[in-house]
Motif scaffolding. Sequence first.
Motif, PDB file in Angstrom:
ATOM      1  N   MET A   1     -21.295  29.321 -11.582  1.00 57.77           N
ATOM      2  CA  MET A   1     -20.453  30.168 -10.732  1.00 57.77           C
ATOM      3  C   MET A   1     -19.877  29.344  -9.579  1.00 57.77           C
ATOM      4  N   GLU A   2     -18.656  29.679  -9.190  1.00 57.35           N
ATOM      5  CA  GLU A   2     -17.987  28.983  -8.095  1.00 57.35           C
ATOM      6  C   GLU A   2     -17.548  29.976  -7.024  1.00 57.35           C
ATOM      7  N   PHE A   3     -17.494  29.494  -5.784  1.00 61.20           N
ATOM      8  CA  PHE A   3     -16.945  30.299  -4.691  1.00 61.20           C
ATOM      9  C   PHE A   3     -15.917  29.453  -3.948  1.00 61.20           C
ATOM     10  N   CYS A   4     -15.182  30.078  -3.024  1.00 61.22           N
ATOM     11  CA  CYS A   4     -14.060  29.354  -2.422  1.00 61.22           C
ATOM     12  C   CYS A   4     -14.189  29.253  -0.913  1.00 61.22           C
ATOM     13  N   GLU A   5     -13.253  28.520  -0.338  1.00 58.49           N
ATOM     14  CA  GLU A   5     -13.259  28.259   1.100  1.00 58.49           C
ATOM     15  C   GLU A   5     -12.981  29.499   1.934  1.00 58.49           C
ATOM     16  N   GLU A   6     -12.474  30.571   1.289  1.00 56.08           N
ATOM     17  CA  GLU A   6     -12.167  31.799   2.016  1.00 56.08           C
ATOM     18  C   GLU A   6     -13.269  32.853   1.918  1.00 56.08           C
ATOM     19  N   CYS A   7     -14.263  32.646   1.046  1.00 60.70           N
ATOM     20  CA  CYS A   7     -15.241  33.693   0.749  1.00 60.70           C
ATOM     21  C   CYS A   7     -16.048  34.156   1.962  1.00 60.70           C
ATOM     22  N   LEU A   8     -16.480  33.218   2.791  1.00 58.06           N
ATOM     23  CA  LEU A   8     -17.409  33.553   3.861  1.00 58.06           C
ATOM     24  C   LEU A   8     -16.789  33.501   5.254  1.00 58.06           C
ATOM     25  N   LYS A   9     -15.509  33.174   5.326  1.00 59.83           N
ATOM     26  CA  LYS A   9     -14.776  33.152   6.602  1.00 59.83           C
ATOM     27  C   LYS A   9     -15.541  32.377   7.676  1.00 59.83           C
ATOM     28  N   ASN A  10     -16.062  31.233   7.279  1.00 60.75           N
ATOM     29  CA  ASN A  10     -16.811  30.378   8.198  1.00 60.75           C
ATOM     30  C   ASN A  10     -16.148  29.009   8.230  1.00 60.75           C
ATOM     31  N   GLU A  11     -15.764  28.557   9.434  1.00 66.38           N
ATOM     32  CA  GLU A  11     -14.993  27.321   9.548  1.00 66.38           C
ATOM     33  C   GLU A  11     -15.771  26.106   9.056  1.00 66.38           C
ATOM     34  N   PHE A  12     -17.060  26.038   9.344  1.00 67.64           N
ATOM     35  CA  PHE A  12     -17.836  24.885   8.903  1.00 67.64           C
ATOM     36  C   PHE A  12     -17.894  24.825   7.381  1.00 67.64           C
ATOM     37  N   ILE A  13     -18.153  25.969   6.738  1.00 70.51           N
ATOM     38  CA  ILE A  13     -18.225  25.996   5.272  1.00 70.51           C
ATOM     39  C   ILE A  13     -16.862  25.649   4.679  1.00 70.51           C
ATOM     40  N   LYS A  14     -15.797  26.152   5.280  1.00 71.63           N
ATOM     41  CA  LYS A  14     -14.454  25.843   4.797  1.00 71.63           C
ATOM     42  C   LYS A  14     -14.176  24.340   4.875  1.00 71.63           C
ATOM     43  N   GLU A  15     -14.542  23.732   6.008  1.00 73.92           N
ATOM     44  CA  GLU A  15     -14.336  22.289   6.157  1.00 73.92           C
ATOM     45  C   GLU A  15     -15.216  21.502   5.198  1.00 73.92           C
ATOM     46  N   SER A  16     -16.429  21.974   4.977  1.00 73.32           N
ATOM     47  CA  SER A  16     -17.346  21.303   4.060  1.00 73.32           C
ATOM     48  C   SER A  16     -16.809  21.321   2.633  1.00 73.32           C
ATOM     49  N   ILE A  17     -16.275  22.458   2.212  1.00 77.84           N
ATOM     50  CA  ILE A  17     -15.697  22.556   0.869  1.00 77.84           C
ATOM     51  C   ILE A  17     -14.477  21.648   0.757  1.00 77.84           C
ATOM     52  N   ALA A  18     -13.676  21.591   1.816  1.00 76.11           N
ATOM     53  CA  ALA A  18     -12.484  20.737   1.801  1.00 76.11           C
ATOM     54  C   ALA A  18     -12.848  19.275   1.591  1.00 76.11           C
ATOM     55  N   VAL A  19     -13.987  18.848   2.158  1.00 78.53           N
ATOM     56  CA  VAL A  19     -14.425  17.459   2.041  1.00 78.53           C
ATOM     57  C   VAL A  19     -15.017  17.177   0.661  1.00 78.53           C
ATOM     58  N   GLN A  20     -15.773  18.131   0.107  1.00 80.60           N
ATOM     59  CA  GLN A  20     -16.574  17.856  -1.081  1.00 80.60           C
ATOM     60  C   GLN A  20     -15.967  18.351  -2.392  1.00 80.60           C
ATOM     61  N   SER A  21     -14.875  19.088  -2.330  1.00 82.60           N
ATOM     62  CA  SER A  21     -14.287  19.604  -3.571  1.00 82.60           C
ATOM     63  C   SER A  21     -12.821  19.204  -3.697  1.00 82.60           C
ATOM     64  N   GLU A  22     -12.435  18.819  -4.900  1.00 80.59           N
ATOM     65  CA  GLU A  22     -11.028  18.530  -5.182  1.00 80.59           C
ATOM     66  C   GLU A  22     -10.451  19.545  -6.164  1.00 80.59           C
ATOM     67  N   LYS A  23     -11.227  20.583  -6.464  1.00 83.69           N
ATOM     68  CA  LYS A  23     -10.824  21.568  -7.470  1.00 83.69           C
ATOM     69  C   LYS A  23     -10.090  22.739  -6.819  1.00 83.69           C
ATOM     70  N   ILE A  24      -8.914  23.043  -7.329  1.00 77.96           N
ATOM     71  CA  ILE A  24      -8.111  24.173  -6.862  1.00 77.96           C
ATOM     72  C   ILE A  24      -8.079  25.225  -7.966  1.00 77.96           C
ATOM     73  N   GLY A  25      -8.275  26.489  -7.579  1.00 74.01           N
ATOM     74  CA  GLY A  25      -8.256  27.546  -8.583  1.00 74.01           C
ATOM     75  C   GLY A  25      -8.279  28.911  -7.930  1.00 74.01           C
ATOM     76  N   ASP A  26      -8.519  29.936  -8.769  1.00 75.94           N
ATOM     77  CA  ASP A  26      -8.616  31.312  -8.294  1.00 75.94           C
ATOM     78  C   ASP A  26     -10.091  31.685  -8.146  1.00 75.94           C
ATOM     79  N   CYS A  27     -10.410  32.401  -7.084  1.00 76.81           N
ATOM     80  CA  CYS A  27     -11.799  32.752  -6.797  1.00 76.81           C
ATOM     81  C   CYS A  27     -12.139  34.122  -7.371  1.00 76.81           C
ATOM     82  N   ASN A  28     -13.200  34.180  -8.159  1.00 76.24           N
ATOM     83  CA  ASN A  28     -13.622  35.446  -8.747  1.00 76.24           C
ATOM     84  C   ASN A  28     -14.448  36.293  -7.774  1.00 76.24           C
TER      85      ASN A  28
END
Length: 335
Positions: A1-28
């Motif tokens: 299962m995958e989640f996205c940078e918008e799921c939790l509305k948390n700036e740190f998590i969003k920045e962390s995903i931006a650094v560690q993921s290169e995958k772009i897609g639709d969030c279920n």
Amino acid sequence: MEFCEECLKNEFIKESIAVQSEKIGDCNICGSDNVRIIDIGHLHELLTPILDLYIVNPDGKKIIELLRDDWLLFKNIDNDRLLELLRNAKYGDNNLEWNYVPLVEQQDVLDWSSFKKELKHNNRFFPKSFPNHDELASLMSYLSFVIEARNQTFYRARIIKSGDEIYAPENMGAPPPELASHGRANPFGISYLYVASTENTAVSEVRPHNGERLAIARFNNLNSLKLVDLRNPRQTLVPFRYSEDSLKNIYKGLALLETLGVELTKPVSQDKAPLEYLSSQYLCEFIKSQQYDGVIYKSSLGDSDNYAIFNESHLECHEVIKVKVSETKITHVAC
């Protein structure tokens, strides 16, 4: 299962995903389209050090409540989405249904109350009840931040007492030591420069009347400033940044840190100020002894922030303007 940078509305998590993921897609999970997504295991890695602070106890709270109450996390996320993410991040239904309590006890804020009482009425200069210096210094380090040189404008207001002549820039700094009365942060005879983050807050701090004329000075910081931020410790201390050992120390001191912020913010009547300011003055002198340049705290009169700068030479007044107070507003509550 995958989640996205918008799921939790948390700036740190969003920045962390931006650094560690290169995958772009639709969030279920949240339905966002064309966003950066990452495996749910990443959320497990982020949350585990925080959740390891708690143990199962029927008298405790649910994990979701603890994340929101203790760390101000995910307050704007509905329960269904958060529960789905936590279940899939290997926390399961049982873990989410159980109640938990912290492994470490928070430092009793009564310790600070005892210190204030001792300072006011028993032992002014060598109080025995002041929190452990090493522990307090460690806590302050978590709230440390730096404003780079010439990277911010600060404001200070003075009431123009006679005539229309505006104060010169050299007269808008801190008072000389021999004229320095006791303040919220400074002891009597020790001069600090008090400035605000906005003009309105600077004006509010001098408690002007309608029609009075004021001089407002604008300052820039000549040097980088290393400050302690006491505005909102729970919000400032993002738990994902720290190791489990650091989180234990932070959790232990959270209530005390909030109390320290309140000490610098709460309104104090002028007749009680000489005694009520003693504890906040002692705190600021301790912070100064740890090689900080000042503190930032919420204004009790304005809508923004105040700074107590220990050495005024770090700031330079580059402009003074004259204004007239057009309106003051006072409200009241039962007490």
